[in-house]
Design an enzyme around this catalytic site. Structure first.
Site, short mmCIF file in Angstrom:
data_model
loop_
_atom_site.label_atom_id
_atom_site.label_comp_id
_atom_site.label_asym_id
_atom_site.label_seq_id
_atom_site.Cartn_x
_atom_site.Cartn_y
_atom_site.Cartn_z
N THR A 187 63.36 39.14 29.43
CA THR A 187 64.42 38.43 28.70
C THR A 187 64.40 36.95 29.08
O THR A 187 64.53 36.07 28.21
CB THR A 187 65.80 39.07 28.97
OG1 THR A 187 65.68 40.49 28.96
CG2 THR A 187 66.82 38.64 27.94
N ASP A 202 69.69 34.08 33.58
CA ASP A 202 68.80 35.15 34.02
C ASP A 202 69.19 36.48 33.35
O ASP A 202 70.33 36.63 32.89
CB ASP A 202 68.87 35.30 35.55
CG ASP A 202 67.68 36.04 36.14
OD1 ASP A 202 66.82 36.51 35.38
OD2 ASP A 202 67.61 36.13 37.37
N ASP A 257 69.18 44.17 35.12
CA ASP A 257 68.78 45.56 34.85
C ASP A 257 69.99 46.39 34.44
O ASP A 257 69.87 47.30 33.63
CB ASP A 257 68.09 46.14 36.09
CG ASP A 257 66.84 45.36 36.41
OD1 ASP A 257 65.95 45.31 35.55
OD2 ASP A 257 66.75 44.78 37.50
N GLY A 296 66.42 42.77 39.99
CA GLY A 296 65.26 42.96 40.87
C GLY A 296 64.23 43.91 40.32
O GLY A 296 63.24 44.21 40.99
N GLY A 313 62.09 43.23 38.30
CA GLY A 313 60.83 42.46 38.32
C GLY A 313 60.44 42.00 39.71
O GLY A 313 59.43 41.31 39.88
N GLU A 359 66.02 34.84 43.00
CA GLU A 359 67.07 34.80 41.97
C GLU A 359 68.44 34.63 42.61
O GLU A 359 69.27 33.85 42.14
CB GLU A 359 67.03 36.10 41.16
CG GLU A 359 65.81 36.22 40.27
CD GLU A 359 65.66 37.56 39.59
OE1 GLU A 359 64.93 37.63 38.61
OE2 GLU A 359 66.27 38.55 40.05
N LYS A 405 71.70 47.34 28.67
CA LYS A 405 71.92 47.01 30.09
C LYS A 405 73.39 47.17 30.51
O LYS A 405 73.70 47.11 31.70
CB LYS A 405 71.48 45.56 30.38
CG LYS A 405 70.08 45.20 29.90
CD LYS A 405 69.03 45.87 30.74
CE LYS A 405 67.61 45.49 30.39
NZ LYS A 405 67.22 44.15 30.71
C1 5RP Z 1 63.76 40.35 37.89
C2 5RP Z 1 65.09 40.66 37.35
C3 5RP Z 1 65.25 40.72 35.87
O1 5RP Z 1 66.25 39.85 35.48
C4 5RP Z 1 65.61 42.12 35.47
O2 5RP Z 1 64.64 43.01 36.01
C5 5RP Z 1 65.66 42.27 33.96
O3 5RP Z 1 64.38 42.13 33.43
P1 5RP Z 1 64.07 42.29 31.89
O4 5RP Z 1 64.69 41.13 31.21
O5 5RP Z 1 62.57 42.30 31.83
O6 5RP Z 1 64.64 43.61 31.44
O7 5RP Z 1 66.06 40.85 38.05
O8 5RP Z 1 63.74 40.43 39.29
#
Ligand code: 5RP
Length: 224
Positions: free
Chosen positions: A35, A85, A88, A99, A101, A107, A125
């Site tokens: 995202t 940001d 999850d 986290g 990712g 972050e 989410k």
């Molecule tokens: C990375 C994160 C991301 O913000 C979280 O995993 C969401 O990722 P995505 O937008 O790919 O669903 O915390 O450490």
């Protein structure tokens, strides 16, 4: 709408938010994940009015630089007006699990420097109670076994993220099955375990604004 289209919709809403609220020449904090990647792409038309960006990961740093946005060290910045940001999971109090990712530590550091944390998320989410998504915890590698034992005692089911090393040279344990009835208390408790660098609960410093993409458009929810 597909999940990808929802991610693009919240990312565009965040770029519009930045255009309205970030002063000319301001420095923006930028998160990590799919995202956040959509958000970085949506920043292209704004790049000349940004003074630069602080990146929450090496992956984000590379993407920002590819776009021609100067990446600035957090140590050269006193404060950030806005940090954008993904998450999850996010609950009604705008506490989050992050986290997925693996970028949670940087972050959390960049988020702590920001006046306003804008969370960009699609409706999948949003949860009533955090914890269905396994909670990522960044660990100093030599403490993996010791920390895992403590997490088991706390009722969790810790799994080492195989083959993954964070930007800080550490490992991640994903903890399944935790009951997170008090995210602020659990965030503090986990941080007390020796060997834990950071846990993925963003509750003491949650989001201030949630831009939630749904099939009916992007809802803006502000922390009360
Ligand atoms: C990375 C994160 C991301 O913000 C979280 O995993 C969401 O990722 P995505 O937008 O790919 O669903 O915390 O450490």
């Amino acid at each position: 709408m597909t999940q990808d289209e929802l991610k693009q919709a919240t990312a565009q809403a965040a770029a519009d938010y930045v255009a309205r609220h970030l002063p000319q020449g301001g420095i923006l904090g930028v998160g990590t994940g799919s995202t956040a990647n959509c958000f970085i792409a949506a920043l292209a038309p704004l790049k000349d009015r940004l003074g630069g960006a602080v990146a929450s990961s090496e992956a984000t740093r590379q993407r920002l630089q590819q776009l021609g946005i100067p990446v600035i060290s957090l140590n050269d910045v006193l404060k950030l007006a806005i940090y954008v940001d993904g998450a999850d999971e996010i609950d009604a109090s705008l506490a989050m699990i992050k986290g997925g990712g693996g970028a949670l530590t940087r972050e959390k550091i960049v988020a702590a420097a920001a006046d306003t944390f804008v969370c960009i998320a699609d409706a999948s989410k949003q949860v009533a109670t955090l914890g269905r998504f396994p909670l990522p915890i960044e660990i100093i590698p030599m403490a993996t076994r010791q920390v895992s034992r403590r997490l088991l005692e706390m009722g969790g089911d810790p799994k080492l993220r195989e083959g993954f090393v964070t930007d800080n040279g550490n490992v991640i344990i994903d903890v399944h099955g935790l009951t997170i009835s008090d995210p602020i208390a659990l965030e503090a408790e986990l941080n007390q375990i020796v060997g834990v660098v950071t846990n993925g609960l963003f509750a003491a410093r949650g989001a201030d604004v949630l831009l939630l993409a749904t099939g009916d458009g992007v809802q803006r929810i502000t922390r009360t």
